[in-house]
Design an enzyme around this catalytic site. Structure first.
Site, short mmCIF file in Angstrom:
data_model
loop_
_atom_site.label_atom_id
_atom_site.label_comp_id
_atom_site.label_asym_id
_atom_site.label_seq_id
_atom_site.Cartn_x
_atom_site.Cartn_y
_atom_site.Cartn_z
CG MET A 30 10.42 24.40 -30.39
SD MET A 30 9.19 25.34 -30.28
CE MET A 30 9.54 26.07 -28.68
N GLY A 31 15.27 24.43 -30.37
CA GLY A 31 16.82 24.75 -29.92
C GLY A 31 17.02 25.37 -28.21
CG LEU A 33 19.77 22.46 -28.10
CD1 LEU A 33 20.46 20.69 -28.27
CD2 LEU A 33 18.39 21.84 -27.87
CG HIS A 34 18.14 23.33 -21.44
ND1 HIS A 34 17.49 22.29 -21.21
CD2 HIS A 34 17.34 23.39 -21.88
CE1 HIS A 34 15.94 21.68 -21.08
NE2 HIS A 34 15.64 23.35 -21.34
N GLY A 36 18.58 19.49 -20.35
CA GLY A 36 17.95 18.38 -19.81
C GLY A 36 17.38 17.70 -22.00
CG HIS A 37 16.63 20.68 -24.94
ND1 HIS A 37 17.15 21.97 -24.76
CD2 HIS A 37 16.03 20.45 -25.55
CE1 HIS A 37 16.27 22.37 -25.29
NE2 HIS A 37 14.84 20.91 -25.49
N GLY A 148 10.13 14.65 -23.12
CA GLY A 148 10.72 15.55 -21.49
C GLY A 148 9.43 15.68 -20.76
CD GLU A 149 7.97 11.26 -17.38
OE1 GLU A 149 8.82 11.73 -15.82
OE2 GLU A 149 6.85 10.17 -17.02
O1 PAF Z 1 8.20 20.46 -26.79
C1 PAF Z 1 9.24 21.15 -27.97
O2 PAF Z 1 10.26 21.68 -27.79
C2 PAF Z 1 8.27 21.30 -28.49
O3 PAF Z 1 6.88 21.73 -28.36
C3 PAF Z 1 8.56 20.52 -30.00
C4 PAF Z 1 7.76 18.89 -28.62
C5 PAF Z 1 9.92 20.61 -30.51
C6 PAF Z 1 7.67 20.64 -31.40
O4 PAF Z 1 7.49 22.19 -31.49
#
Ligand code: PAF
Length: 281
Positions: A30-31, A33-34, A36-37, A148-149
């Site tokens: 969902m943007g 970003l850090h 972790g992403h 991510g867990e």
């Molecule tokens: O974990 C997230 O960022 C959201 O729940 C996801 C999986 C992108 C769905 O919108």
């Protein structure tokens, strides 16, 4: 990196990649970003020929309008981070693109979506399943998808969704990345004030300490320890802390009831809701 806004354009690009027999990997986000992403993106790049990242703040998974409105949005920073990381396609659809008409599907994941996050955020996992299934459809067959867990329950729900819908997608769960003081990385961390940010690592510290104490304590003693320690900090308020079986998400009354005990927590730090989890083995 190519930026794509339409499902049909994404499908066309990926059809070309498939023609060259390239394995496609996918990181839905969902943007905001850090690192972790970025760890998911890095793993996706390592394990696939083509890396697709989506950025879409999905309205149907927010049960709280204010949470949706205040969700951090940093599109330009995100684009630069993904470009630098070596992502091949950024899929950034509009709301109209993903929901040309309302999605009235209701999923039944049983207990998996009713406990913990499901109990405190009614409808949340239905919304997650709606968007993730649409994204998987857009990406097509045979992809590897990275999650991510930190969102432990979300991974369980998505695995169940893939099973129920019989989707040809491999779900890869990746370890939580932490700041140096232990705080689990989250887009929501940016909304913490300086003072809240200083207090928030108590969540991860307490979970780590509870794991150290666990061999000499009962499940309910560990739960009390975590609740008391965190709630003792005036800036933190635990919404729930449960020790569950990591497969069924059923609460474990005693350690011997599960070989996969996981402690899952949600804590309010002011207005900001943080989640984390810990494995007790
Ligand atoms: O974990 C997230 O960022 C959201 O729940 C996801 C999986 C992108 C769905 O919108």
């Amino acid at each position: 990196m190519k930026k794509v806004h339409r499902v049909t354009d994404l499908k066309d690009c990926l059809a070309e990649e498939r023609q060259k027999s390239r394995q496609i990997g996918f990181v839905p986000t969902m943007g905001a970003l850090h690192d972790g992403h970025l760890s998911l993106v890095k793993r996706c790049i390592e394990e696939n020929d083509v890396c697709v990242v989506s950025i879409f703040v999905n309205p149907t998974q927010f049960n709280n309008k204010a949470d949706m409105e205040t969700y951090p949005r940093t599109p330009e920073e995100d684009r630069m981070m993904l470009e630098a990381a070596g992502c091949n396609y950024l899929f950034a659809p509009s709301e109209k693109e993903m929901y040309p008409e309302p999605d009235n599907r209701t999923f039944d994941f049983g207990l998996l979506s009713q406990v913990m996050e499901g109990a405190f955020r009614p409808g949340h996992f239905n919304g997650v399943a709606q968007i993730v299934s649409k994204l998987f459809d857009a990406l097509g067959e045979g992809i590897n998808a990275y999650f991510g867990e930190k969102d432990f329950q979300q991974v369980s729900v998505i695995r169940e969704m893939v099973k129920q819908l019989d989707m040809p997608v491999q779900i890869v769960a990746c370890p939580t990345l932490r700041e140096v003081d232990g705080l689990a990385m989250s887009s929501r961390n940016r909304r913490l004030t300086d003072e809240q940010r200083r207090k928030a690592p108590l969540i991860a510290r307490t979970l780590a300490e509870s794991r150290r104490l666990a061999p000499d304590k009962t499940v309910s003693e560990v739960i009390d320890f975590v609740l008391n320690t965190i709630n003792n900090e005036p800036l933190l308020q635990v919404e729930y802390f449960e020790i569950v079986d990591g497969n069924t998400l059923l609460p474990a009354g005693h350690w011997k009831e599960t070989s996969y005990p996981v402690g899952c927590i949600a804590v309010y730090c002011g207005e900001v809701r943080l989640i984390d989890n810990i494995l007790y083995i």
